[in-house]
Design a protein around this motif. Structure first.
Motif, PDB file in Angstrom:
ATOM      1  N   VAL A  89       0.839  -1.194   0.000  1.00 41.29           N
ATOM      2  CA  VAL A  89       0.000   0.000   0.000  1.00 41.29           C
ATOM      3  C   VAL A  89       0.878   1.249   0.000  1.00 41.29           C
ATOM      4  CG1 VAL A  89      -1.714   1.318   1.313  1.00 41.29           C
ATOM      5  CG2 VAL A  89      -1.926  -1.175   1.139  1.00 41.29           C
ATOM      6  N   ARG A  90       1.907   1.261   0.861  1.00 37.77           N
ATOM      7  CA  ARG A  90       2.789   2.423   0.958  1.00 37.77           C
ATOM      8  C   ARG A  90       3.606   2.622  -0.319  1.00 37.77           C
ATOM      9  NH1 ARG A  90       3.344   0.388   6.354  1.00 37.77           N
ATOM     10  NH2 ARG A  90       5.133  -0.881   5.735  1.00 37.77           N
ATOM     11  N   LEU A  91       4.233   1.541  -0.788  1.00 34.36           N
ATOM     12  CA  LEU A  91       5.141   1.673  -1.929  1.00 34.36           C
ATOM     13  C   LEU A  91       4.402   2.020  -3.214  1.00 34.36           C
ATOM     14  CD1 LEU A  91       7.721  -1.203  -1.353  1.00 34.36           C
ATOM     15  CD2 LEU A  91       7.879   1.211  -0.708  1.00 34.36           C
ATOM     16  N   LEU A  92       3.200   1.480  -3.385  1.00 39.64           N
ATOM     17  CA  LEU A  92       2.426   1.806  -4.580  1.00 39.64           C
ATOM     18  C   LEU A  92       2.068   3.283  -4.596  1.00 39.64           C
ATOM     19  CD1 LEU A  92       0.948   0.995  -7.149  1.00 39.64           C
ATOM     20  CD2 LEU A  92      -1.005   0.314  -5.741  1.00 39.64           C
ATOM     21  N   ALA A  93       1.670   3.822  -3.449  1.00 35.76           N
ATOM     22  CA  ALA A  93       1.330   5.249  -3.378  1.00 35.76           C
ATOM     23  C   ALA A  93       2.552   6.106  -3.701  1.00 35.76           C
ATOM     24  CB  ALA A  93       0.794   5.585  -1.988  1.00 35.76           C
ATOM     25  N   ILE A  94       3.705   5.735  -3.180  1.00 30.97           N
ATOM     26  CA  ILE A  94       4.936   6.474  -3.471  1.00 30.97           C
ATOM     27  C   ILE A  94       5.267   6.383  -4.948  1.00 30.97           C
ATOM     28  CG2 ILE A  94       7.437   6.527  -3.083  1.00 30.97           C
ATOM     29  CD1 ILE A  94       6.814   5.513  -0.203  1.00 30.97           C
ATOM     30  N   GLY A  95       5.095   5.197  -5.544  1.00 34.32           N
ATOM     31  CA  GLY A  95       5.393   5.019  -6.957  1.00 34.32           C
ATOM     32  C   GLY A  95       4.516   5.863  -7.849  1.00 34.32           C
ATOM     33  N   VAL A  96       3.227   5.949  -7.511  1.00 35.54           N
ATOM     34  CA  VAL A  96       2.313   6.760  -8.311  1.00 35.54           C
ATOM     35  C   VAL A  96       2.682   8.231  -8.203  1.00 35.54           C
ATOM     36  CG1 VAL A  96      -0.083   7.533  -8.525  1.00 35.54           C
ATOM     37  CG2 VAL A  96       0.423   5.101  -8.231  1.00 35.54           C
ATOM     38  N   GLU A  97       3.066   8.658  -7.002  1.00 34.77           N
ATOM     39  CA  GLU A  97       3.384  10.072  -6.814  1.00 34.77           C
ATOM     40  C   GLU A  97       4.708  10.453  -7.468  1.00 34.77           C
ATOM     41  OE1 GLU A  97       4.090  13.386  -3.288  1.00 34.77           O
ATOM     42  OE2 GLU A  97       3.956  11.268  -2.799  1.00 34.77           O
ATOM     43  N   THR A  98       5.728   9.633  -7.293  1.00 32.56           N
ATOM     44  CA  THR A  98       7.062  10.013  -7.772  1.00 32.56           C
ATOM     45  C   THR A  98       7.347   9.540  -9.187  1.00 32.56           C
ATOM     46  OG1 THR A  98       8.141   7.985  -6.954  1.00 32.56           O
ATOM     47  CG2 THR A  98       7.961   9.858  -5.423  1.00 32.56           C
ATOM     48  N   GLY A  99       6.595   8.553  -9.682  1.00 35.21           N
ATOM     49  CA  GLY A  99       6.895   7.992 -10.984  1.00 35.21           C
ATOM     50  C   GLY A  99       8.051   7.019 -10.956  1.00 35.21           C
ATOM     51  N   GLN A 100       8.555   6.697  -9.781  1.00 36.41           N
ATOM     52  CA  GLN A 100       9.676   5.771  -9.643  1.00 36.41           C
ATOM     53  C   GLN A 100       9.349   4.734  -8.582  1.00 36.41           C
ATOM     54  OE1 GLN A 100      11.882   5.922 -11.776  1.00 36.41           O
ATOM     55  NE2 GLN A 100      12.243   8.037 -12.388  1.00 36.41           N
ATOM     56  N   MET A 101       9.945   3.555  -8.730  1.00 34.85           N
ATOM     57  CA  MET A 101       9.753   2.511  -7.722  1.00 34.85           C
ATOM     58  C   MET A 101      10.737   2.738  -6.581  1.00 34.85           C
ATOM     59  SD  MET A 101       8.905  -0.796 -10.117  1.00 34.85           S
ATOM     60  CE  MET A 101       9.874  -0.302 -11.531  1.00 34.85           C
ATOM     61  N   MET A 102      10.420   3.713  -5.754  1.00 34.10           N
ATOM     62  CA  MET A 102      11.261   4.090  -4.619  1.00 34.10           C
ATOM     63  C   MET A 102      10.992   3.133  -3.467  1.00 34.10           C
ATOM     64  SD  MET A 102      13.126   6.847  -5.195  1.00 34.10           S
ATOM     65  CE  MET A 102      13.353   7.524  -3.558  1.00 34.10           C
ATOM     66  N   THR A 103      12.011   2.375  -3.072  1.00 28.47           N
ATOM     67  CA  THR A 103      11.780   1.357  -2.054  1.00 28.47           C
ATOM     68  C   THR A 103      12.721   1.465  -0.857  1.00 28.47           C
ATOM     69  OG1 THR A 103      13.241  -0.172  -3.252  1.00 28.47           O
ATOM     70  CG2 THR A 103      10.879  -0.300  -3.729  1.00 28.47           C
ATOM     71  N   MET A 104      13.558   2.486  -0.819  1.00 27.50           N
ATOM     72  CA  MET A 104      14.469   2.668   0.313  1.00 27.50           C
ATOM     73  C   MET A 104      13.954   3.776   1.214  1.00 27.50           C
ATOM     74  SD  MET A 104      18.196   2.215  -1.489  1.00 27.50           S
ATOM     75  CE  MET A 104      19.030   2.272   0.103  1.00 27.50           C
ATOM     76  N   ASP A 105      14.006   3.529   2.506  1.00 30.81           N
ATOM     77  CA  ASP A 105      13.551   4.493   3.503  1.00 30.81           C
ATOM     78  C   ASP A 105      14.747   5.171   4.160  1.00 30.81           C
ATOM     79  OD1 ASP A 105      10.787   3.920   3.240  1.00 30.81           O
ATOM     80  OD2 ASP A 105      11.074   2.107   4.434  1.00 30.81           O
ATOM     81  N   ASP A 106      14.419   6.187   4.979  1.00 25.19           N
ATOM     82  CA  ASP A 106      15.414   6.846   5.825  1.00 25.19           C
ATOM     83  C   ASP A 106      16.573   7.418   5.040  1.00 25.19           C
ATOM     84  OD1 ASP A 106      13.930   6.176   8.140  1.00 25.19           O
ATOM     85  OD2 ASP A 106      14.812   4.172   8.115  1.00 25.19           O
ATOM     86  N   LEU A 107      16.271   8.011   3.883  1.00 26.27           N
ATOM     87  CA  LEU A 107      17.300   8.648   3.080  1.00 26.27           C
ATOM     88  C   LEU A 107      17.398  10.121   3.442  1.00 26.27           C
ATOM     89  CD1 LEU A 107      16.455   7.135  -0.430  1.00 26.27           C
ATOM     90  CD2 LEU A 107      18.071   6.269   1.262  1.00 26.27           C
ATOM     91  N   ASP A 108      18.628  10.625   3.576  1.00 22.99           N
ATOM     92  CA  ASP A 108      18.781  12.055   3.783  1.00 22.99           C
ATOM     93  C   ASP A 108      18.507  12.750   2.448  1.00 22.99           C
ATOM     94  OD1 ASP A 108      21.166  12.146   2.159  1.00 22.99           O
ATOM     95  OD2 ASP A 108      22.331  11.508   3.906  1.00 22.99           O
ATOM     96  N   PRO A 109      18.346  14.079   2.452  1.00 23.31           N
ATOM     97  CA  PRO A 109      17.977  14.771   1.208  1.00 23.31           C
ATOM     98  C   PRO A 109      18.900  14.470   0.035  1.00 23.31           C
ATOM     99  CG  PRO A 109      17.675  16.245   3.060  1.00 23.31           C
ATOM    100  CD  PRO A 109      18.330  15.004   3.609  1.00 23.31           C
ATOM    101  N   GLY A 110      20.208  14.394   0.285  1.00 27.95           N
ATOM    102  CA  GLY A 110      21.139  14.102  -0.800  1.00 27.95           C
ATOM    103  C   GLY A 110      20.943  12.714  -1.369  1.00 27.95           C
ATOM    104  N   ALA A 111      20.769  11.743  -0.488  1.00 26.14           N
ATOM    105  CA  ALA A 111      20.560  10.368  -0.942  1.00 26.14           C
ATOM    106  C   ALA A 111      19.227  10.224  -1.660  1.00 26.14           C
ATOM    107  CB  ALA A 111      20.626   9.412   0.254  1.00 26.14           C
TER     108      ALA A 111
END
Length: 333
Positions: free
Chosen positions: A264-286
């Motif tokens: 549920v979480r990852l699909l929502a992130i994917g729709v919003e960002t257009g990417q399959m973002m699956t890593m958490d706890d990234l600082d702004p640069g990462a």
């Protein structure tokens, strides 16, 4: 193969540019000539995505079902209308640690030169190629010609006064009645963006917990859960620290439920960002690097032979049901 987030974004694009408009339809390739003739001149009335399939509805209770499969793709050309829920997003849905990463005025281009947050973004005359990560091919050489010339093997062209969509190489492209649409969707597992999330969790958990099939195969079974493909399968299992070979019925119930909630979480992130973002706890640069490059946005996918980001063990890749499965044999014991 496009995964669920891409198909939902494609459906949103059709909603913005085709729904409510009379549509001219043709089959330049000729393989969908009869169907295109039926659609031609009708008004698109609604569109929805369920998992990896899109259903574009026309007047008189007629629906176009498209499943892109491994080789299918949509090309958009013309005036591409903005979606403020995506184009104004800063990529933070579900990423509470990303506050302060303001991406609106400082676009991040990925490996293909695309800013995925505004993929198919503000109105412009352009040619856009939509596949797994919705790559943009840039300004067309013939951008002053309308309608744009057909390039290659186009199964179906849909055209309004200002927007064109060309379909190439789909697994399925067919017209369906309402009953046929209902029968198709009834065979699909729950989709978090379509079904009630709690009911979907119960359906998913019940099915998985009674199956002897390995969980790594069940996550790819569209009758069990809709939208998960090879990338999300590998990443969900790693995030749950779950061995992909464990039979579904032997996976602890709470782990099964967490797999659904994570989807549920990852699909929502994917729709919003257009990417399959699956890593958490990234600082702004990462986080910026992850948006720009797939190599920086996944835990295990496409990392065979590289050290696990958590334990350092070499990531392995296996052929499972003709698809590549990436996992860490230490973290996912």
């Amino acid at each position: 193969m496009p995964e669920g987030h891409s198909v939902h974004r494609i459906a949103r694009q059709f909603d913005r540019n085709f729904v409510g408009h009379a549509v001219a339809a043709s089959s330049p390739q000729g393989r969908f000539a009869e169907g295109a003739a039926v659609i031609d001149g009708r008004t698109a009335t609604a569109v929805r995505a369920v998992g990896k399939q899109m259903f574009l509805e026309f007047d008189d209770d007629l629906t176009l079902r498209v499943h892109l499969g491994l080789y299918g793709a949509w090309d958009f050309a013309g005036e591409i209308l903005v979606d403020p829920t995506i184009a104004s997003a800063n990529g933070r849905m579900g990423q509470t640690n990303q506050r302060g990463t303001d991406l609106a005025d400082d676009p991040i281009l990925d490996d293909a030169g695309e800013n995925s947050l505004t993929s198919i973004g503000a109105p412009r005359r352009t040619r856009v190629h939509v596949r797994m990560s919705e790559q943009t091919t840039g300004l067309a050489d013939d951008d002053d010609v309308w309608p744009p010339p057909v390039v290659g093997q186009v199964r179906l062209r849909l055209l309004t006064d200002s927007t064109a969509a060309d379909l190439r190489g789909p697994t399925a492209c067919e017209l369906q009645t309402p009953d046929e649409v209902a029968a198709t969707i009834a065979k699909l597992g729950p989709d978090p963006l379509v079904d009630d999330v709690s009911e979907g969790e119960e359906r998913f958990t019940t099915v998985v917990r009674r199956k002897p099939t390995p969980i790594g195969l069940l996550l790819m079974d569209q009758s069990v859960v809709s939208g998960i493909g090879n990338v999300y399968r590998a990443e969900l299992l790693f995030r749950a620290r779950q061995n992909p070979h464990t039979p579904g019925r032997d996976v602890p119930e709470e782990t099964v439920r967490e797999l659904w909630r994570d989807w549920v979480r990852l699909l929502a992130i994917g729709v919003e960002t257009g990417q399959m973002m699956t890593m958490d706890d990234l600082d702004p640069g990462a986080y910026r690097r992850a948006l720009a490059s797939r190599d920086d946005r996944h835990w295990v996918y496409h990392r065979a032979g590289l050290p696990c980001r958590i334990c350092g063990t070499e990531i392995v890749v296996e052929e499972v049901a003709t698809r590549k499965l990436y996992w860490c044999p230490n973290c996912q014991r």
